[in-house]
Write a protein that holds these residues in place. Structure first.
Motif, PDB file in Angstrom:
ATOM      1  N   THR A   1    -148.781  27.561 -39.027  1.00 32.08           N
ATOM      2  CA  THR A   1    -147.877  28.722 -38.925  1.00 32.08           C
ATOM      3  C   THR A   1    -148.556  30.079 -39.106  1.00 32.08           C
ATOM      4  OG1 THR A   1    -145.986  27.273 -39.229  1.00 32.08           O
ATOM      5  CG2 THR A   1    -145.364  29.633 -39.583  1.00 32.08           C
TER       6      THR A   1
ATOM      7  N   MET B   1    -148.519  33.493 -37.232  1.00 32.94           N
ATOM      8  CA  MET B   1    -147.961  34.949 -37.704  1.00 32.94           C
ATOM      9  C   MET B   1    -149.140  35.947 -37.467  1.00 32.94           C
ATOM     10  SD  MET B   1    -145.644  33.701 -40.667  1.00 32.94           S
ATOM     11  CE  MET B   1    -145.184  35.246 -41.170  1.00 32.94           C
TER      12      MET B   1
ATOM     13  N   LEU C   1    -140.595  40.260 -41.656  1.00 34.49           N
ATOM     14  CA  LEU C   1    -139.316  39.130 -41.989  1.00 34.49           C
ATOM     15  C   LEU C   1    -138.211  39.711 -42.860  1.00 34.49           C
ATOM     16  CD1 LEU C   1    -141.281  35.754 -42.324  1.00 34.49           C
ATOM     17  CD2 LEU C   1    -140.687  36.797 -40.169  1.00 34.49           C
TER      18      LEU C   1
ATOM     19  N   ALA D   1    -135.008  34.503 -40.535  1.00 35.86           N
ATOM     20  CA  ALA D   1    -136.323  34.803 -40.636  1.00 35.86           C
ATOM     21  C   ALA D   1    -137.218  33.916 -41.594  1.00 35.86           C
ATOM     22  CB  ALA D   1    -136.640  36.454 -40.691  1.00 35.86           C
TER      23      ALA D   1
ATOM     24  N   VAL E   1    -139.601  31.760 -41.317  1.00 35.32           N
ATOM     25  CA  VAL E   1    -140.726  31.212 -40.555  1.00 35.32           C
ATOM     26  C   VAL E   1    -141.582  30.293 -41.023  1.00 35.32           C
ATOM     27  CG1 VAL E   1    -142.537  31.845 -38.914  1.00 35.32           C
ATOM     28  CG2 VAL E   1    -140.491  33.327 -39.133  1.00 35.32           C
TER      29      VAL E   1
ATOM     30  N   TYR F   1    -139.446  25.892 -38.502  1.00 30.10           N
ATOM     31  CA  TYR F   1    -139.118  27.023 -37.460  1.00 30.10           C
ATOM     32  C   TYR F   1    -139.902  27.109 -36.372  1.00 30.10           C
ATOM     33  CZ  TYR F   1    -138.075  31.594 -35.836  1.00 30.10           C
ATOM     34  OH  TYR F   1    -137.865  32.983 -35.220  1.00 30.10           O
ATOM     35  N   VAL F   2    -141.266  26.742 -36.567  1.00 34.12           N
ATOM     36  CA  VAL F   2    -141.943  26.533 -35.322  1.00 34.12           C
ATOM     37  C   VAL F   2    -141.705  25.164 -34.532  1.00 34.12           C
ATOM     38  CG1 VAL F   2    -144.503  26.181 -34.515  1.00 34.12           C
ATOM     39  CG2 VAL F   2    -143.932  27.836 -36.364  1.00 34.12           C
TER      40      VAL F   2
ATOM     41  N   LEU G   1    -141.183  39.217 -33.928  1.00 31.77           N
ATOM     42  CA  LEU G   1    -140.661  37.993 -34.049  1.00 31.77           C
ATOM     43  C   LEU G   1    -140.267  37.381 -32.784  1.00 31.77           C
ATOM     44  CD1 LEU G   1    -140.236  35.556 -36.096  1.00 31.77           C
ATOM     45  CD2 LEU G   1    -138.009  36.454 -36.543  1.00 31.77           C
TER      46      LEU G   1
ATOM     47  N   ASP H   1    -141.602  33.924 -30.844  1.00 35.02           N
ATOM     48  CA  ASP H   1    -140.979  32.693 -30.438  1.00 35.02           C
ATOM     49  C   ASP H   1    -141.223  32.440 -29.001  1.00 35.02           C
ATOM     50  OD1 ASP H   1    -139.675  32.887 -32.867  1.00 35.02           O
ATOM     51  OD2 ASP H   1    -137.574  32.742 -32.074  1.00 35.02           O
TER      52      ASP H   1
END
Length: 295
Positions: A10, A14, A24, A82, A84, A88-89, A144, A148
């Motif tokens: 992750t 980012m 975020l 937010a 992350v 989230y991923v 962000l 996504d």
């Protein structure tokens, strides 16, 4: 070499999007304004998609529409929170899987994300941030959202490509039905046009089947081949030589007068090729080779 996003952590994803904790924080700050208005967002969004034929087909069932609407609100609530992390991923990957499974096109997905961005930044924003804060928040939202989109599209594309690969493999197997018609005898009827790719597929399938069955004779019937040129003829003869290396005699049947004349005119050496005019002749010869007689 193309990077497999599934192998990236992750933090790496980012960094790839220049997304950090300060971004975020700004997304959460903007979300404090927008999250209470997500029901209003859903009304505006579904007014927009009601005009699109693709969505009309997907959401013709009110129950499906209601479930999709609820899941979408949850998605944006997660977005504006937010947080992350790996979960989230994974949620974004599931969205890509759903889009691929239902057949929603990527252009429609991009359009939907763009409309959502407009709704959040123009129609629902009430001016609650200072100018500099607003500018930073829009930049963070954009980062962000691109984060996504990258995950969703990569997952979508990978699954679609896997589906196409499986379909191509199935079609290839259908187009090269190597059948064991008798003990030690394999046969393949070839129909249509043979190009380099198909010839290679045929060769791999045949050699694999010879290895499995230990066949002594292989018959390739080309009565359904539309055109024979030098490239096609060379492909056919390479196949017969390859089977010979595995101890399997190849017979080519279905050579019409026109195909025979074409091969001769091309000057191709056919001394090492066992050929017959009809499939019946090839079968009779095959039975003789394995020591069987047909009565």
């Amino acid at each position: 070499m193309q990077t497999d996003l599934r192998e990236m952590k992750t933090s790496g994803l980012m960094k790839m999007h220049d997304l950090d904790e300060s971004d975020l924080v700004m997304v959460r700050k903007y979300g404090a304004i927008i999250s209470p208005k997500l029901e209003e967002y859903a009304v505006l969004f579904y007014e927009w998609i009601a005009e699109l034929p693709e969505y009309q087909v997907l959401f013709s069932n009110p129950e499906v529409m209601g479930r999709a609407r609820s899941e979408q609100i949850n998605y944006w609530r997660s977005f504006f929170n937010a947080r992350v992390d790996d979960n989230y991923v994974q949620e974004r990957r599931k969205i890509g899987e759903v889009h691929a499974r239902v057949g929603l096109s990527l252009p429609s997905y991009f359009a939907a994300m763009n409309v959502s961005f407009i709704i959040f930044t123009k129609k629902l924003y009430d001016g609650g941030l200072y100018s500099e804060e607003y500018s930073s928040a829009i930049s963070a939202l954009t980062k962000l959202m691109h984060f996504d989109i990258t995950i969703v599209v990569e997952t979508y594309s990978r699954l679609i490509n896997e589906r196409i690969s499986k379909q191509s493999k199935a079609l290839m197997e259908m187009s090269t039905p190597v059948t064991q018609i008798w003990q030690d005898i394999l046969m393949l009827p070839v129909v249509g046009i043979i190009d380099s790719k198909r010839a290679q597929d045929i060769m791999m399938t045949i050699l694999s089947r010879i290895g499995e069955t230990r066949a002594k004779v292989f018959i390739m019937d080309i009565s359904g081949v539309a055109v024979v040129d030098s490239a096609v003829a060379n492909h056919l003869f390479k196949i017969t030589k390859s089977t010979g290396l595995m101890g399997c005699i190849s017979l080519i049947s279905g050579i019409s007068p026109a195909i025979a004349q074409t091969i001769v005119n091309l000057g191709i050496n056919v001394d090492e090729v066992n050929s017959t005019a009809t499939l019946r002749d090839a079968l009779e010869q095959a039975f003789k080779i394995i020591g069987r007689t047909v009565t």
